[in-house]
Design a protein around this motif. Structure first.
Motif, PDB file in Angstrom:
ATOM      1  N   LEU A  27     -22.894  49.961  54.271  1.00  5.57           N
ATOM      2  CA  LEU A  27     -23.335  51.380  53.734  1.00  5.57           C
ATOM      3  C   LEU A  27     -24.784  51.276  52.812  1.00  5.57           C
ATOM      4  N   LEU A  28     -24.951  50.018  52.485  1.00  6.95           N
ATOM      5  CA  LEU A  28     -26.162  49.971  51.864  1.00  6.95           C
ATOM      6  C   LEU A  28     -27.183  49.444  52.785  1.00  6.95           C
ATOM      7  N   ARG A  29     -26.746  48.621  53.754  1.00  9.71           N
ATOM      8  CA  ARG A  29     -27.989  48.066  54.666  1.00  9.71           C
ATOM      9  C   ARG A  29     -28.775  47.062  53.948  1.00  9.71           C
ATOM     10  N   THR A  30     -28.184  46.339  52.908  1.00  9.17           N
ATOM     11  CA  THR A  30     -28.874  45.319  52.162  1.00  9.17           C
ATOM     12  C   THR A  30     -28.362  44.012  52.933  1.00  9.17           C
ATOM     13  N   SER A  53     -27.092  44.498  44.570  1.00 13.11           N
ATOM     14  CA  SER A  53     -27.749  45.218  45.479  1.00 13.11           C
ATOM     15  C   SER A  53     -28.243  46.728  45.437  1.00 13.11           C
ATOM     16  N   VAL A  54     -27.004  47.614  44.768  1.00 14.10           N
ATOM     17  CA  VAL A  54     -27.343  48.975  44.349  1.00 14.10           C
ATOM     18  C   VAL A  54     -28.459  49.342  43.447  1.00 14.10           C
ATOM     19  N   ILE A  55     -28.443  48.490  42.363  1.00 13.14           N
ATOM     20  CA  ILE A  55     -29.315  48.317  41.335  1.00 13.14           C
ATOM     21  C   ILE A  55     -30.694  48.112  41.634  1.00 13.14           C
ATOM     22  N   ALA A  56     -30.866  46.787  42.543  1.00  8.87           N
ATOM     23  CA  ALA A  56     -32.149  46.022  42.863  1.00  8.87           C
ATOM     24  C   ALA A  56     -32.546  47.293  43.929  1.00  8.87           C
ATOM     25  N   LYS A  57     -32.111  47.854  44.933  1.00  7.00           N
ATOM     26  CA  LYS A  57     -32.534  48.842  45.600  1.00  7.00           C
ATOM     27  C   LYS A  57     -33.300  50.023  44.798  1.00  7.00           C
ATOM     28  N   MET A  60     -36.641  49.347  43.718  1.00  5.33           N
ATOM     29  CA  MET A  60     -37.870  49.081  44.518  1.00  5.33           C
ATOM     30  C   MET A  60     -39.115  49.865  44.196  1.00  5.33           C
ATOM     31  N   ASN A  61     -38.883  51.298  43.895  1.00  5.58           N
ATOM     32  CA  ASN A  61     -40.087  51.732  43.652  1.00  5.58           C
ATOM     33  C   ASN A  61     -40.846  51.386  42.377  1.00  5.58           C
ATOM     34  N   ARG A  62     -40.224  50.589  41.594  1.00  8.32           N
ATOM     35  CA  ARG A  62     -41.247  49.893  40.472  1.00  8.32           C
ATOM     36  C   ARG A  62     -41.548  48.636  40.642  1.00  8.32           C
ATOM     37  N   SER A  63     -40.882  47.917  41.730  1.00  9.44           N
ATOM     38  CA  SER A  63     -41.267  46.505  41.772  1.00  9.44           C
ATOM     39  C   SER A  63     -40.660  45.992  43.225  1.00  9.44           C
ATOM     40  N   GLU A  64     -41.544  45.419  44.108  1.00  5.92           N
ATOM     41  CA  GLU A  64     -41.134  45.045  45.460  1.00  5.92           C
ATOM     42  C   GLU A  64     -40.327  43.713  45.275  1.00  5.92           C
ATOM     43  N   PHE A  65     -40.593  42.913  44.203  1.00  6.11           N
ATOM     44  CA  PHE A  65     -39.822  41.944  43.939  1.00  6.11           C
ATOM     45  C   PHE A  65     -39.090  42.039  42.907  1.00  6.11           C
ATOM     46  N   VAL A  66     -37.592  41.627  42.741  1.00  6.57           N
ATOM     47  CA  VAL A  66     -36.819  41.829  41.695  1.00  6.57           C
ATOM     48  C   VAL A  66     -36.101  40.493  41.448  1.00  6.57           C
ATOM     49  N   THR A  67     -35.984  40.076  40.183  1.00  6.17           N
ATOM     50  CA  THR A  67     -35.172  38.892  39.768  1.00  6.17           C
ATOM     51  C   THR A  67     -34.040  39.662  39.141  1.00  6.17           C
ATOM     52  N   ILE A  68     -32.759  38.647  39.131  1.00 10.94           N
ATOM     53  CA  ILE A  68     -31.617  39.218  38.976  1.00 10.94           C
ATOM     54  C   ILE A  68     -30.855  38.094  38.200  1.00 10.94           C
ATOM     55  N   ASP A  69     -30.625  38.273  36.939  1.00 10.67           N
ATOM     56  CA  ASP A  69     -30.095  37.261  36.225  1.00 10.67           C
ATOM     57  C   ASP A  69     -28.666  37.677  35.532  1.00 10.67           C
ATOM     58  N   GLU A 111     -24.124  31.395  34.366  1.00 13.09           N
ATOM     59  CA  GLU A 111     -25.414  32.119  34.659  1.00 13.09           C
ATOM     60  C   GLU A 111     -25.739  32.087  36.123  1.00 13.09           C
ATOM     61  N   LEU A 112     -26.316  32.720  36.604  1.00 12.57           N
ATOM     62  CA  LEU A 112     -26.995  32.986  37.955  1.00 12.57           C
ATOM     63  C   LEU A 112     -28.123  33.624  38.142  1.00 12.57           C
ATOM     64  N   ARG A 113     -29.149  33.257  39.096  1.00 12.20           N
ATOM     65  CA  ARG A 113     -30.304  33.953  39.157  1.00 12.20           C
ATOM     66  C   ARG A 113     -30.287  34.300  40.600  1.00 12.20           C
ATOM     67  N   LEU A 114     -30.540  35.600  41.057  1.00 12.40           N
ATOM     68  CA  LEU A 114     -30.816  36.012  42.416  1.00 12.40           C
ATOM     69  C   LEU A 114     -32.347  36.601  42.650  1.00 12.40           C
ATOM     70  N   PHE A 115     -32.554  36.726  43.585  1.00 16.78           N
ATOM     71  CA  PHE A 115     -33.882  37.297  43.966  1.00 16.78           C
ATOM     72  C   PHE A 115     -33.505  38.625  44.819  1.00 16.78           C
ATOM     73  N   PHE A 116     -34.330  39.692  44.705  1.00 17.00           N
ATOM     74  CA  PHE A 116     -34.012  40.787  45.837  1.00 17.00           C
ATOM     75  C   PHE A 116     -35.483  41.055  46.222  1.00 17.00           C
ATOM     76  N   VAL A 117     -35.763  40.984  47.777  1.00 17.55           N
ATOM     77  CA  VAL A 117     -36.965  41.388  48.088  1.00 17.55           C
ATOM     78  C   VAL A 117     -36.789  41.758  49.750  1.00 17.55           C
ATOM     79  N   ASN A 118     -37.751  42.817  50.093  1.00 22.70           N
ATOM     80  CA  ASN A 118     -37.502  43.505  51.532  1.00 22.70           C
ATOM     81  C   ASN A 118     -35.935  43.612  51.750  1.00 22.70           C
ATOM     82  N   ASP A 119     -35.371  44.308  50.815  1.00 24.52           N
ATOM     83  CA  ASP A 119     -33.710  44.381  51.326  1.00 24.52           C
ATOM     84  C   ASP A 119     -32.899  43.474  51.392  1.00 24.52           C
ATOM     85  N   THR A 120     -33.307  42.540  50.902  1.00 25.59           N
ATOM     86  CA  THR A 120     -32.665  41.203  51.160  1.00 25.59           C
ATOM     87  C   THR A 120     -32.119  40.520  49.795  1.00 25.59           C
TER      88      THR A 120
END
Length: 127
Positions: A27-30, A53-57, A60-69, A111-120
């Protein structure tokens, strides 16, 4: 989950570099990577992939690259905030875009760090 199992997960996550295959949340196409597929299965945390994914998506209008901690809070901070864990979304330059508290979680890592960029969504080692 035992401490040995948690340590095994942490160790295995270090071996994911790049990805051979992308998976998708329909549904999200992430898209997400091999490392997150592994994590979602062994830690039974598909909720984490979906939530982040929902939040990072939405950011995206505020940053093309999102770090998630993801971070489990200390007992003192848990007592103060009422949350067991929090997830902080930032632009990679320590500018916090959003913060979400979780009253309870069964996620095995502290703890865990993730990156979200280009819908990935990916592990930092897969970037």
């Amino acid at each position: 989950m035992s401490k040995a199992q948690v340590n095994e997960i942490k160790e295995r996550l270090q071996y994911f570099t790049g990805t051979e295959m992308f998976y998708q949340i329909p549904l999200l196409r992430t898209r997400f990577t091999d490392g997150l597929k592994y994590l979602s299965e062994v830690a039974e945390c598909f909720w984490l992939i979906t939530d982040t994914s929902v939040i990072a998506k939405s950011l995206m209008n505020r940053s093309e690259f999102v770090t998630i901690d993801f971070k489990r809070l200390s007992e003192e901070k848990q007592d103060f905030t009422g949350y067991e864990a929090e997830i902080v979304y930032s632009d990679g330059n320590d500018n916090i875009l959003e913060k979400h508290g979780y009253r309870a979680t069964d996620f095995p890592l502290d703890e865990l760090r993730l990156f979200f960029v280009n819908d990935t969504l990916m592990l930092p080692s897969e970037y």
